[in-house]
Motif scaffolding. Structure first.
Motif, PDB file in Angstrom:
ATOM      1  N   ASP A  13       5.860   2.338 -15.895  1.00  0.00           N
ATOM      2  CA  ASP A  13       5.580   3.779 -15.861  1.00  0.00           C
ATOM      3  C   ASP A  13       4.331   4.133 -16.668  1.00  0.00           C
ATOM      4  O   ASP A  13       4.347   5.081 -17.453  1.00  0.00           O
ATOM      5  N   TYR A  14       3.286   3.354 -16.492  1.00  0.00           N
ATOM      6  CA  TYR A  14       1.968   3.591 -17.101  1.00  0.00           C
ATOM      7  C   TYR A  14       1.956   3.404 -18.618  1.00  0.00           C
ATOM      8  O   TYR A  14       1.004   3.794 -19.276  1.00  0.00           O
ATOM      9  N   ARG A  15       3.010   2.817 -19.169  1.00  0.00           N
ATOM     10  CA  ARG A  15       3.069   2.560 -20.606  1.00  0.00           C
ATOM     11  C   ARG A  15       3.281   1.077 -20.841  1.00  0.00           C
ATOM     12  O   ARG A  15       3.733   0.355 -19.957  1.00  0.00           O
ATOM     13  N   LEU A  16       2.970   0.640 -22.039  1.00  0.00           N
ATOM     14  CA  LEU A  16       3.032  -0.771 -22.393  1.00  0.00           C
ATOM     15  C   LEU A  16       4.325  -1.050 -23.159  1.00  0.00           C
ATOM     16  O   LEU A  16       4.648  -0.340 -24.117  1.00  0.00           O
ATOM     17  N   PHE A  17       5.049  -2.084 -22.725  1.00  0.00           N
ATOM     18  CA  PHE A  17       6.319  -2.444 -23.344  1.00  0.00           C
ATOM     19  C   PHE A  17       6.391  -3.941 -23.595  1.00  0.00           C
ATOM     20  O   PHE A  17       5.743  -4.735 -22.904  1.00  0.00           O
ATOM     21  N   LEU A  18       7.242  -4.303 -24.545  1.00  0.00           N
ATOM     22  CA  LEU A  18       7.614  -5.686 -24.779  1.00  0.00           C
ATOM     23  C   LEU A  18       9.087  -5.791 -24.385  1.00  0.00           C
ATOM     24  O   LEU A  18       9.926  -5.031 -24.889  1.00  0.00           O
ATOM     25  N   ILE A  19       9.378  -6.679 -23.436  1.00  0.00           N
ATOM     26  CA  ILE A  19      10.757  -6.876 -22.996  1.00  0.00           C
ATOM     27  C   ILE A  19      11.222  -8.248 -23.485  1.00  0.00           C
ATOM     28  O   ILE A  19      10.399  -9.115 -23.790  1.00  0.00           O
ATOM     29  N   PRO A  20      12.538  -8.470 -23.571  1.00  0.00           N
ATOM     30  CA  PRO A  20      13.054  -9.741 -24.101  1.00  0.00           C
ATOM     31  C   PRO A  20      12.622 -10.949 -23.284  1.00  0.00           C
ATOM     32  O   PRO A  20      12.351 -10.849 -22.088  1.00  0.00           O
ATOM     33  N   GLU A  21      12.602 -12.094 -23.950  1.00  0.00           N
ATOM     34  CA  GLU A  21      12.295 -13.370 -23.286  1.00  0.00           C
ATOM     35  C   GLU A  21      13.191 -13.569 -22.069  1.00  0.00           C
ATOM     36  O   GLU A  21      12.729 -13.962 -21.017  1.00  0.00           O
ATOM     37  N   ASN A  22      14.478 -13.324 -22.234  1.00  0.00           N
ATOM     38  CA  ASN A  22      15.452 -13.480 -21.143  1.00  0.00           C
ATOM     39  C   ASN A  22      15.767 -12.100 -20.589  1.00  0.00           C
ATOM     40  O   ASN A  22      16.846 -11.567 -20.807  1.00  0.00           O
ATOM     41  N   TYR A  23      14.832 -11.540 -19.868  1.00  0.00           N
ATOM     42  CA  TYR A  23      14.974 -10.188 -19.346  1.00  0.00           C
ATOM     43  C   TYR A  23      15.856 -10.181 -18.102  1.00  0.00           C
ATOM     44  O   TYR A  23      16.002 -11.186 -17.411  1.00  0.00           O
ATOM     45  N   SER A  24      16.431  -9.009 -17.834  1.00  0.00           N
ATOM     46  CA  SER A  24      17.277  -8.868 -16.654  1.00  0.00           C
ATOM     47  C   SER A  24      16.419  -8.678 -15.408  1.00  0.00           C
ATOM     48  O   SER A  24      15.222  -8.388 -15.501  1.00  0.00           O
ATOM     49  N   GLU A  25      17.048  -8.826 -14.256  1.00  0.00           N
ATOM     50  CA  GLU A  25      16.323  -8.645 -12.996  1.00  0.00           C
ATOM     51  C   GLU A  25      15.721  -7.241 -12.918  1.00  0.00           C
ATOM     52  O   GLU A  25      14.624  -7.059 -12.421  1.00  0.00           O
ATOM     53  N   ASN A  26      16.421  -6.274 -13.430  1.00  0.00           N
ATOM     54  CA  ASN A  26      15.935  -4.900 -13.460  1.00  0.00           C
ATOM     55  C   ASN A  26      15.320  -4.620 -14.836  1.00  0.00           C
ATOM     56  O   ASN A  26      15.791  -3.757 -15.574  1.00  0.00           O
ATOM     57  N   TYR A  27      14.283  -5.370 -15.178  1.00  0.00           N
ATOM     58  CA  TYR A  27      13.688  -5.298 -16.515  1.00  0.00           C
ATOM     59  C   TYR A  27      13.155  -3.909 -16.852  1.00  0.00           C
ATOM     60  O   TYR A  27      13.086  -3.532 -18.021  1.00  0.00           O
ATOM     61  N   GLU A  28      12.785  -3.114 -15.845  1.00  0.00           N
ATOM     62  CA  GLU A  28      12.243  -1.781 -16.115  1.00  0.00           C
ATOM     63  C   GLU A  28      13.285  -0.852 -16.718  1.00  0.00           C
ATOM     64  O   GLU A  28      12.943   0.099 -17.413  1.00  0.00           O
ATOM     65  N   GLU A  29      14.554  -1.111 -16.449  1.00  0.00           N
ATOM     66  CA  GLU A  29      15.639  -0.270 -16.966  1.00  0.00           C
ATOM     67  C   GLU A  29      16.342  -0.902 -18.169  1.00  0.00           C
ATOM     68  O   GLU A  29      17.134  -0.239 -18.824  1.00  0.00           O
ATOM     69  N   GLY A  30      16.063  -2.172 -18.442  1.00  0.00           N
ATOM     70  CA  GLY A  30      16.766  -2.890 -19.501  1.00  0.00           C
ATOM     71  C   GLY A  30      16.178  -2.638 -20.882  1.00  0.00           C
ATOM     72  O   GLY A  30      15.397  -1.709 -21.109  1.00  0.00           O
ATOM     73  N   GLU A  31      16.569  -3.494 -21.784  1.00  0.00           N
ATOM     74  CA  GLU A  31      16.112  -3.430 -23.174  1.00  0.00           C
ATOM     75  C   GLU A  31      14.588  -3.586 -23.222  1.00  0.00           C
ATOM     76  O   GLU A  31      14.021  -4.448 -22.562  1.00  0.00           O
ATOM     77  N   LYS A  32      13.937  -2.726 -24.015  1.00  0.00           N
ATOM     78  CA  LYS A  32      12.482  -2.819 -24.140  1.00  0.00           C
ATOM     79  C   LYS A  32      12.030  -2.081 -25.395  1.00  0.00           C
ATOM     80  O   LYS A  32      12.715  -1.199 -25.884  1.00  0.00           O
ATOM     81  N   VAL A  33      10.854  -2.482 -25.874  1.00  0.00           N
ATOM     82  CA  VAL A  33      10.226  -1.857 -27.036  1.00  0.00           C
ATOM     83  C   VAL A  33       8.874  -1.334 -26.584  1.00  0.00           C
ATOM     84  O   VAL A  33       8.051  -2.089 -26.050  1.00  0.00           O
ATOM     85  N   GLU A  34       8.640  -0.055 -26.795  1.00  0.00           N
ATOM     86  CA  GLU A  34       7.369   0.539 -26.375  1.00  0.00           C
ATOM     87  C   GLU A  34       6.281   0.290 -27.415  1.00  0.00           C
ATOM     88  O   GLU A  34       6.529   0.368 -28.614  1.00  0.00           O
ATOM     89  N   ILE A  35       5.092   0.014 -26.926  1.00  0.00           N
ATOM     90  CA  ILE A  35       3.906  -0.106 -27.767  1.00  0.00           C
ATOM     91  C   ILE A  35       3.284   1.287 -27.840  1.00  0.00           C
ATOM     92  O   ILE A  35       3.045   1.909 -26.810  1.00  0.00           O
ATOM     93  N   SER A  36       3.014   1.780 -29.049  1.00  0.00           N
ATOM     94  CA  SER A  36       2.627   3.182 -29.230  1.00  0.00           C
ATOM     95  C   SER A  36       1.283   3.556 -28.626  1.00  0.00           C
ATOM     96  O   SER A  36       1.081   4.708 -28.274  1.00  0.00           O
ATOM     97  N   ASN A  37       0.370   2.633 -28.521  1.00  0.00           N
ATOM     98  CA  ASN A  37      -0.960   2.943 -27.988  1.00  0.00           C
ATOM     99  C   ASN A  37      -1.178   2.184 -26.680  1.00  0.00           C
ATOM    100  O   ASN A  37      -1.721   1.088 -26.665  1.00  0.00           O
ATOM    101  N   PRO A  38      -0.788   2.807 -25.554  1.00  0.00           N
ATOM    102  CA  PRO A  38      -0.820   2.120 -24.262  1.00  0.00           C
ATOM    103  C   PRO A  38      -2.220   1.745 -23.790  1.00  0.00           C
ATOM    104  O   PRO A  38      -2.369   0.845 -22.971  1.00  0.00           O
ATOM    105  N   GLU A  39      -3.255   2.396 -24.320  1.00  0.00           N
ATOM    106  CA  GLU A  39      -4.621   2.078 -23.885  1.00  0.00           C
ATOM    107  C   GLU A  39      -5.024   0.650 -24.212  1.00  0.00           C
ATOM    108  O   GLU A  39      -5.945   0.114 -23.601  1.00  0.00           O
ATOM    109  N   ILE A  40      -4.309  -0.004 -25.141  1.00  0.00           N
ATOM    110  CA  ILE A  40      -4.676  -1.392 -25.447  1.00  0.00           C
ATOM    111  C   ILE A  40      -4.381  -2.330 -24.285  1.00  0.00           C
ATOM    112  O   ILE A  40      -4.808  -3.473 -24.296  1.00  0.00           O
ATOM    113  N   MET A  41      -3.680  -1.823 -23.237  1.00  0.00           N
ATOM    114  CA  MET A  41      -3.475  -2.670 -22.054  1.00  0.00           C
ATOM    115  C   MET A  41      -4.818  -3.103 -21.470  1.00  0.00           C
ATOM    116  O   MET A  41      -4.931  -4.187 -20.911  1.00  0.00           O
TER     117      MET A  41
END
Length: 130
Positions: free
Chosen positions: A17-45
């Motif tokens: 959704d236009y933002r930068l996230f770190l998701i777990p190593e063993n992410y679920s198939e639906n990683y977009e809805e699962g556990e995630k940590v947002e990076i505060s400054n998305p422009e660093i993408m």
């Protein structure tokens, strides 16, 4: 965890959704809805894609193993302000991403363009946003 704590994380760096996230190593198939940590400054993408090759298509142009060090700035949902970020280049080692570079204003402008384009393009493939 408390706001202001220093955290060290590993996982997959991905755009959701236009933002930068770190998701777990063993992410679920639906990683977009699962556990995630947002990076505060998305422009660093854009700093990331200047250092490593983007993916050839799909929902996200970044889906790379990553290590992040930063300060916890929100706990619900979890969000960090990174002080160090490294991303694994395909077939290579980890590359350090410059978070405090002269190009940060240019990356912010690129991010704003990315957001504007996203409002007019309806696609599941990031290549359509170019």
């Amino acid at each position: 965890m408390n706001i202001g704590d220093v955290v060290e994380l590993e996982g997959w760096l991905v755009v959701i959704d236009y933002r930068l996230f770190l998701i777990p190593e063993n992410y679920s198939e639906n990683y977009e809805e699962g556990e995630k940590v947002e990076i505060s400054n998305p422009e660093i993408m854009f700093s990331v894609i200047d250092e490593v090759l983007p993916l050839a298509g799909g929902n996200s142009f970044i889906f790379h193993r990553s290590k992040a060090l930063g300060f916890l700035i929100d706990v619900s949902p979890i969000k960090i302000k990174p002080t160090a970020l490294s991303v694994e280049e395909r077939g290579g080692g980890f590359v350090s991403i410059n978070l405090e570079c002269d190009n940060i204003e240019r990356y912010k402008a690129r991010y704003e363009d990315f957001l504007k384009k996203g409002q007019s393009v309806k696609s599941d493939d990031w290549l359509d946003y170019l």
